[in-house]
Structures are given as C-alpha cells and as structure tokens.
Design a protein around this motif. Structure first.
Motif, mmCIF file in Angstrom:
data_model
loop_
_atom_site.group_PDB
_atom_site.id
_atom_site.type_symbol
_atom_site.label_atom_id
_atom_site.label_comp_id
_atom_site.label_asym_id
_atom_site.label_seq_id
_atom_site.Cartn_x
_atom_site.Cartn_y
_atom_site.Cartn_z
ATOM 1 N N TYR A 181 -1.278 -2.215 -11.519
ATOM 2 C CA TYR A 181 0.098 -2.531 -11.887
ATOM 3 C C TYR A 181 0.945 -2.712 -10.631
ATOM 4 O O TYR A 181 0.992 -1.833 -9.776
ATOM 5 C CB TYR A 181 0.678 -1.399 -12.739
ATOM 6 N N LYS A 182 1.612 -3.841 -10.535
ATOM 7 C CA LYS A 182 2.435 -4.153 -9.371
ATOM 8 C C LYS A 182 3.915 -4.021 -9.715
ATOM 9 O O LYS A 182 4.376 -4.601 -10.687
ATOM 10 C CB LYS A 182 2.136 -5.568 -8.877
ATOM 11 N N GLY A 183 4.639 -3.249 -8.912
ATOM 12 C CA GLY A 183 6.058 -3.074 -9.131
ATOM 13 C C GLY A 183 6.401 -1.607 -9.335
ATOM 14 O O GLY A 183 5.561 -0.713 -9.182
ATOM 15 N N THR A 184 7.641 -1.351 -9.687
ATOM 16 C CA THR A 184 8.106 0.015 -9.919
ATOM 17 C C THR A 184 8.752 0.119 -11.298
ATOM 18 O O THR A 184 9.191 -0.880 -11.859
ATOM 19 C CB THR A 184 9.118 0.437 -8.848
ATOM 20 N N GLY A 185 8.804 1.336 -11.807
ATOM 21 C CA GLY A 185 9.352 1.562 -13.138
ATOM 22 C C GLY A 185 8.399 2.400 -13.958
ATOM 23 O O GLY A 185 7.596 3.171 -13.418
#
Length: 242
Positions: A181-185
């Motif tokens: 998973y790429k990104g933040t959150g």
C-alpha cells in the motif's frame, strides 16, 4: 555595526548557496530511501531523515462493521483506503501496539511483528521512490503460509532485513495477494477471512500509516552549513575586535 554585519552577510550567503548546490546535487545523483523508521519518531538512516509510523486497529467481527468501515467477504476490500474513523477515530476498532522496525538500536524496513498466540508475521515500512510504502504478508524465503508462516519467535529472529522495496521483502507474492500500500492514512489490511472463507476467525485489520519521505538535512549538509556558520561567527568576532 556595519563592520560587524558585512562579513556575516557574505558568509551567510555562501552557506545558503552551498546548501542549495548540495541539495541540487543530491537530487540528481541519489535515490533517497528510509530504512524502517516507526513509532512516530525521527531518526537518521541512509541518505536522509524520515519519520514513518504504522499501527494496527482491530475489529473482532468484520460482519458487524458499518459505514465506511464495512467490509465484504474475500479480498475485494484489501488495500482500500478508508476513513480515519476506522483507525481509532470511532468505536468500531481497538488499537494495537504501534509496529516496531528497530532492533538493538538499528532500524530496518522488513521486520517481524507479533501477531498474538506466540507467532509472528512480517511487514515492510519504508520510502520507495519518495512515497511512504507499507506492505504485509512478507513471507521469508523458504517459508509458506501454513508451512512455517506465521513464524515462531525463534524463526522470526532471522527475518530482519534491509529491503529497498516490498518486493525484496517478499510481500504478498507467496499468498497470491496484493498487499503493498502506497501513501498514508487508514488502509484495510490482510485478514484470515479474506484467505479462507471457511475460517471461524472473522477479525478485521486496519493499518494507520503515517509520515513523509521528504528529504531532510543529513550529516553532510549539516557539515556544510555548520562550517559556514562557524566561519560567520569567527568573522563577526574579528570585526568586533577591530
């Protein structure tokens, strides 16, 4: 006052110019990566300074989840970015201990994590091509789901690695799922019910991923600016004495 400020101004201009030249050089010649920083702290590693974190939030029965946290059977929702309320902002999940990617004061990107019941899984957390990247089901070479993985504590001790990306950490592939998973959150993590529809375990996992991969001042840049500032202080002292 003028005699004091004039040399300082020149030195400070040199420092800023040198700093800018260094940054431009690094962007041309370096691939900046973070080597496993977690638990929301900042630490130096490799070419830059990064602050990354990952923490799981668990629901005991995915069939009872509602709203934006509701999940479907199978892997349809795996890797889906959902509301932050699914990661501690509401009352549907329970927070687990933040993941750790450090051991003996050394940091890693590919590291074992306790999964309960005395067994361990392995996750990846790092900066890949300037993007925060988290991955699960990172099965060590030679092991398979149900054949050594999840791991015993003894087996997990040899699974700490520095990997440039999730693929090198062998994430997802052995289980045939896309678990990078790429990104933040807040992202839907892998769960037993997704892999085995007959399992009595209906636990759901959400991962809160945070941080950034922007390049910070490293030791070399610090030396450049530090030397210039030192020269400025010396020049100022000399001017004061004249």
């Amino acid at each position: 006052m003028f005699r004091l400020l004039a040399p300082c101004t020149g030195i400070i201009f040199f420092a800023v110019s040198a700093f800018a030249d260094y940054v431009r050089h690094e962007k041309r010649t370096s691939t900046v990566t973070a080597h496993g920083i977690s638990e929301s702290f900042m630490k130096a590693e490799g070419e830059g300074f990064f602050s990354l974190s990952a923490q799981y939030f668990v629901a005991q029965d995915y069939t009872q989840l509602t709203g934006e946290c509701a999940l479907r059977p199978g892997t349809a929702d795996l890797g889906k970015w959902v509301s932050d309320s699914c990661c501690g902002g509401g009352n549907q999940t329970t927070a687990k201990t933040p993941l750790s990617f450090s051991k003996n004061e050394k940091s890693y990107t590919c590291a074992p994590q306790p999964a309960g019941g005395g067994v361990y899984v392995r996750d990846f957390l790092g900066c890949v091509d300037g993007t925060v990247t988290f991955a699960e089901a990172c099965v060590p070479q030679g092991l398979g789901f149900g054949t050594g993985y999840p791991m015993s504590q003894a087996a997990s001790e040899g699974s700490w690695e520095h990997s440039d990306n999730a693929s090198q950490c062998n994430c997802g592939t052995p289980l045939g799922v896309k678990s990078t998973y790429k990104g933040t959150g807040c992202v839907v993590g892998i769960a037993t019910f997704m892999l085995d529809s007959t399992s009595a375990d209906k636990s759901a996992f959400f991962a809160k991923v945070g941080g950034s991969c922007g390049m910070k001042m490293d030791s070399t840049m610090g030396s450049v600016v530090g030397a210039a500032v030192g020269a400025a202080v010396g020049a100022a002292a000399g001017s004061t004495m004249r």
